[in-house]
Design a protein around this motif. Structure first.
Motif, PDB file in Angstrom:
ATOM      1  N   ILE A  37       0.592  -1.327   0.301  1.00  0.00           N
ATOM      2  CA  ILE A  37      -0.158   0.064  -0.522  1.00  0.00           C
ATOM      3  C   ILE A  37       0.885   1.130   0.132  1.00  0.00           C
ATOM      4  CG2 ILE A  37      -2.096  -0.932   1.067  1.00  0.00           C
ATOM      5  CD1 ILE A  37      -1.288   0.508   3.948  1.00  0.00           C
ATOM      6  N   ASP A  38       2.052   1.496   0.726  1.00  0.00           N
ATOM      7  CA  ASP A  38       2.598   2.559   0.063  1.00  0.00           C
ATOM      8  C   ASP A  38       3.417   2.693  -0.980  1.00  0.00           C
ATOM      9  OD1 ASP A  38       2.446   2.953   3.169  1.00  0.00           O
ATOM     10  OD2 ASP A  38       3.579   1.349   3.302  1.00  0.00           O
ATOM     11  N   ALA A  39       3.238   1.843  -1.946  1.00  0.00           N
ATOM     12  CA  ALA A  39       3.962   2.173  -2.896  1.00  0.00           C
ATOM     13  C   ALA A  39       2.615   2.698  -4.197  1.00  0.00           C
ATOM     14  CB  ALA A  39       4.544   0.335  -3.917  1.00  0.00           C
ATOM     15  N   ASP A  40       1.445   3.068  -3.721  1.00  0.00           N
ATOM     16  CA  ASP A  40       0.602   3.020  -4.549  1.00  0.00           C
ATOM     17  C   ASP A  40      -0.588   4.496  -3.788  1.00  0.00           C
ATOM     18  OD1 ASP A  40      -1.950   3.713  -5.718  1.00  0.00           O
ATOM     19  OD2 ASP A  40      -2.248   1.931  -6.280  1.00  0.00           O
ATOM     20  N   PRO A  41      -0.263   5.131  -3.180  1.00  0.00           N
ATOM     21  CA  PRO A  41      -0.714   7.077  -2.611  1.00  0.00           C
ATOM     22  C   PRO A  41      -2.257   6.778  -2.991  1.00  0.00           C
ATOM     23  CG  PRO A  41       1.004   7.297  -4.205  1.00  0.00           C
ATOM     24  CD  PRO A  41       1.297   5.892  -4.799  1.00  0.00           C
ATOM     25  N   THR A  42      -2.661   6.064  -3.806  1.00  0.00           N
ATOM     26  CA  THR A  42      -3.883   6.764  -4.100  1.00  0.00           C
ATOM     27  C   THR A  42      -4.852   5.374  -3.132  1.00  0.00           C
ATOM     28  OG1 THR A  42      -3.892   4.560  -6.357  1.00  0.00           O
ATOM     29  CG2 THR A  42      -3.487   6.692  -6.518  1.00  0.00           C
ATOM     30  N   ILE A  43      -4.308   4.800  -3.246  1.00  0.00           N
ATOM     31  CA  ILE A  43      -4.850   3.238  -1.629  1.00  0.00           C
ATOM     32  C   ILE A  43      -4.572   3.481  -0.329  1.00  0.00           C
ATOM     33  CG2 ILE A  43      -5.393   1.899  -3.626  1.00  0.00           C
ATOM     34  CD1 ILE A  43      -3.093  -0.240  -2.568  1.00  0.00           C
ATOM     35  N   THR A  44      -3.165   4.280  -0.062  1.00  0.00           N
ATOM     36  CA  THR A  44      -2.295   4.613   1.213  1.00  0.00           C
ATOM     37  C   THR A  44      -3.315   4.886   2.160  1.00  0.00           C
ATOM     38  OG1 THR A  44      -0.469   4.767   0.023  1.00  0.00           O
ATOM     39  CG2 THR A  44      -0.272   5.072   2.517  1.00  0.00           C
ATOM     40  N   ASP A  45      -3.946   5.786   1.963  1.00  0.00           N
ATOM     41  CA  ASP A  45      -4.915   6.088   3.266  1.00  0.00           C
ATOM     42  C   ASP A  45      -6.318   5.611   3.357  1.00  0.00           C
ATOM     43  OD1 ASP A  45      -3.568   8.366   3.430  1.00  0.00           O
ATOM     44  OD2 ASP A  45      -5.184   9.945   1.791  1.00  0.00           O
ATOM     45  N   GLU A  46      -6.500   4.832   2.542  1.00  0.00           N
ATOM     46  CA  GLU A  46      -7.677   3.933   2.384  1.00  0.00           C
ATOM     47  C   GLU A  46      -7.593   2.392   3.198  1.00  0.00           C
ATOM     48  OE1 GLU A  46     -10.343   0.343   0.480  1.00  0.00           O
ATOM     49  OE2 GLU A  46      -9.138   1.972  -0.408  1.00  0.00           O
ATOM     50  N   TYR A  47      -6.369   2.008   3.101  1.00  0.00           N
ATOM     51  CA  TYR A  47      -5.350   0.818   4.444  1.00  0.00           C
ATOM     52  C   TYR A  47      -4.578   1.392   4.415  1.00  0.00           C
ATOM     53  CZ  TYR A  47      -7.852  -1.926   0.407  1.00  0.00           C
ATOM     54  OH  TYR A  47      -8.965  -2.081  -0.869  1.00  0.00           O
ATOM     55  N   THR A  48      -4.249   1.979   5.060  1.00  0.00           N
ATOM     56  CA  THR A  48      -2.840   2.450   6.348  1.00  0.00           C
ATOM     57  C   THR A  48      -3.547   1.809   7.405  1.00  0.00           C
ATOM     58  OG1 THR A  48      -1.814   4.146   6.645  1.00  0.00           O
ATOM     59  CG2 THR A  48      -3.857   4.720   6.833  1.00  0.00           C
ATOM     60  N   ILE A  49      -4.465   2.066   8.114  1.00  0.00           N
ATOM     61  CA  ILE A  49      -4.796   1.731   9.608  1.00  0.00           C
ATOM     62  C   ILE A  49      -5.440   0.407   9.480  1.00  0.00           C
ATOM     63  CG2 ILE A  49      -4.648   3.695  10.879  1.00  0.00           C
ATOM     64  CD1 ILE A  49      -7.878   3.587  11.072  1.00  0.00           C
ATOM     65  N   ARG A  50      -5.786  -0.239   8.156  1.00  0.00           N
ATOM     66  CA  ARG A  50      -6.159  -1.488   8.216  1.00  0.00           C
ATOM     67  C   ARG A  50      -5.507  -2.853   7.848  1.00  0.00           C
ATOM     68  NH1 ARG A  50     -10.572  -1.375   3.765  1.00  0.00           N
ATOM     69  NH2 ARG A  50     -11.142  -3.281   5.046  1.00  0.00           N
ATOM     70  N   VAL A  51      -4.553  -3.228   7.130  1.00  0.00           N
ATOM     71  CA  VAL A  51      -3.590  -3.586   6.704  1.00  0.00           C
ATOM     72  C   VAL A  51      -2.928  -4.367   8.122  1.00  0.00           C
ATOM     73  CG1 VAL A  51      -2.502  -2.063   5.042  1.00  0.00           C
ATOM     74  CG2 VAL A  51      -1.331  -2.651   7.689  1.00  0.00           C
ATOM     75  N   PRO A  52      -2.957  -6.095   7.547  1.00  0.00           N
ATOM     76  CA  PRO A  52      -3.424  -6.636   6.183  1.00  0.00           C
ATOM     77  C   PRO A  52      -4.756  -6.631   5.962  1.00  0.00           C
ATOM     78  CG  PRO A  52      -2.794  -8.597   7.649  1.00  0.00           C
ATOM     79  CD  PRO A  52      -2.611  -7.255   8.562  1.00  0.00           C
ATOM     80  N   VAL A  53      -4.817  -7.187   4.773  1.00  0.00           N
ATOM     81  CA  VAL A  53      -6.507  -6.999   3.938  1.00  0.00           C
ATOM     82  C   VAL A  53      -6.630  -7.684   3.572  1.00  0.00           C
ATOM     83  CG1 VAL A  53      -8.464  -6.073   3.623  1.00  0.00           C
ATOM     84  CG2 VAL A  53      -7.010  -4.573   4.379  1.00  0.00           C
ATOM     85  N   VAL A  54      -7.260  -8.482   3.328  1.00  0.00           N
ATOM     86  CA  VAL A  54      -6.506 -10.343   2.211  1.00  0.00           C
ATOM     87  C   VAL A  54      -8.183 -10.187   1.601  1.00  0.00           C
ATOM     88  CG1 VAL A  54      -6.669 -12.518   1.717  1.00  0.00           C
ATOM     89  CG2 VAL A  54      -5.628 -11.190   3.732  1.00  0.00           C
ATOM     90  N   GLU A  55      -7.710 -10.078   0.085  1.00  0.00           N
ATOM     91  CA  GLU A  55      -9.912 -10.421  -0.357  1.00  0.00           C
ATOM     92  C   GLU A  55      -9.269 -11.733  -1.794  1.00  0.00           C
ATOM     93  OE1 GLU A  55      -9.561  -6.866  -3.134  1.00  0.00           O
ATOM     94  OE2 GLU A  55     -10.184  -5.255  -1.994  1.00  0.00           O
ATOM     95  N   VAL A  56     -10.888 -12.203  -1.938  1.00  0.00           N
ATOM     96  CA  VAL A  56     -10.757 -13.408  -2.429  1.00  0.00           C
ATOM     97  C   VAL A  56     -11.686 -12.911  -4.171  1.00  0.00           C
ATOM     98  CG1 VAL A  56     -11.162 -15.714  -3.167  1.00  0.00           C
ATOM     99  CG2 VAL A  56     -10.291 -15.146  -0.966  1.00  0.00           C
ATOM    100  N   ASP A  57     -11.288 -12.996  -4.898  1.00  0.00           N
ATOM    101  CA  ASP A  57     -12.636 -12.553  -6.533  1.00  0.00           C
ATOM    102  C   ASP A  57     -13.256 -11.551  -5.710  1.00  0.00           C
ATOM    103  OD1 ASP A  57     -11.077 -14.664  -7.098  1.00  0.00           O
ATOM    104  OD2 ASP A  57     -12.822 -16.176  -6.556  1.00  0.00           O
ATOM    105  N   GLY A  58     -12.089  -9.938  -5.040  1.00  0.00           N
ATOM    106  CA  GLY A  58     -12.674  -9.065  -5.205  1.00  0.00           C
ATOM    107  C   GLY A  58     -13.606  -8.511  -3.787  1.00  0.00           C
ATOM    108  N   GLU A  59     -13.260  -9.441  -3.283  1.00  0.00           N
ATOM    109  CA  GLU A  59     -14.242  -9.456  -2.243  1.00  0.00           C
ATOM    110  C   GLU A  59     -13.687  -9.770  -1.206  1.00  0.00           C
ATOM    111  OE1 GLU A  59     -17.450 -12.375   0.483  1.00  0.00           O
ATOM    112  OE2 GLU A  59     -17.400 -12.431  -1.754  1.00  0.00           O
ATOM    113  N   GLU A  60     -13.383  -8.978   0.048  1.00  0.00           N
ATOM    114  CA  GLU A  60     -12.880  -9.194   1.597  1.00  0.00           C
ATOM    115  C   GLU A  60     -13.399 -10.239   2.327  1.00  0.00           C
ATOM    116  OE1 GLU A  60     -12.501  -5.271   5.209  1.00  0.00           O
ATOM    117  OE2 GLU A  60     -11.767  -4.881   2.736  1.00  0.00           O
TER     118      GLU A  60
END
Length: 77
Positions: A37-60
């Motif tokens: 998430i730190d390599a992509d500023p467009t998603i850093t804010d969305e995931y910064t305090i939630r990692v790790p997040v795991v999705e399977v076929d687009g569903e969290e």
């Protein structure tokens, strides 16, 4: 075959645990994508305090900690 995406960041011990669990459960024919998430500023804010997040076929299916039974179910195991 499922696509598993793990949102992660370096220095995150929970992320390391999640990656290990995903690695054990989501082998071939599933695909696994690690997203720093730190390599992509467009998603850093969305995931910064939630990692790790795991999705399977687009569903969290997990955040913070991965429940192996939930992940296995999402993978159809």
């Amino acid at each position: 075959m499922s696509h598993v995406r793990v949102y992660t960041r370096s220095g995150c011990h929970l992320c390391e645990d999640a990656i290990a669990i995903v690695g054990r459960l989501a082998g071939p024919p599933h695909t696994v994508e690690l997203v720093d998430i730190d390599a992509d500023p467009t998603i850093t804010d969305e995931y910064t305090i939630r990692v790790p997040v795991v999705e399977v076929d687009g569903e969290e299916v997990a955040q913070y900690q991965v429940n192996e039974a939930v992940l296995a179910g999402a993978l159809g195991a």
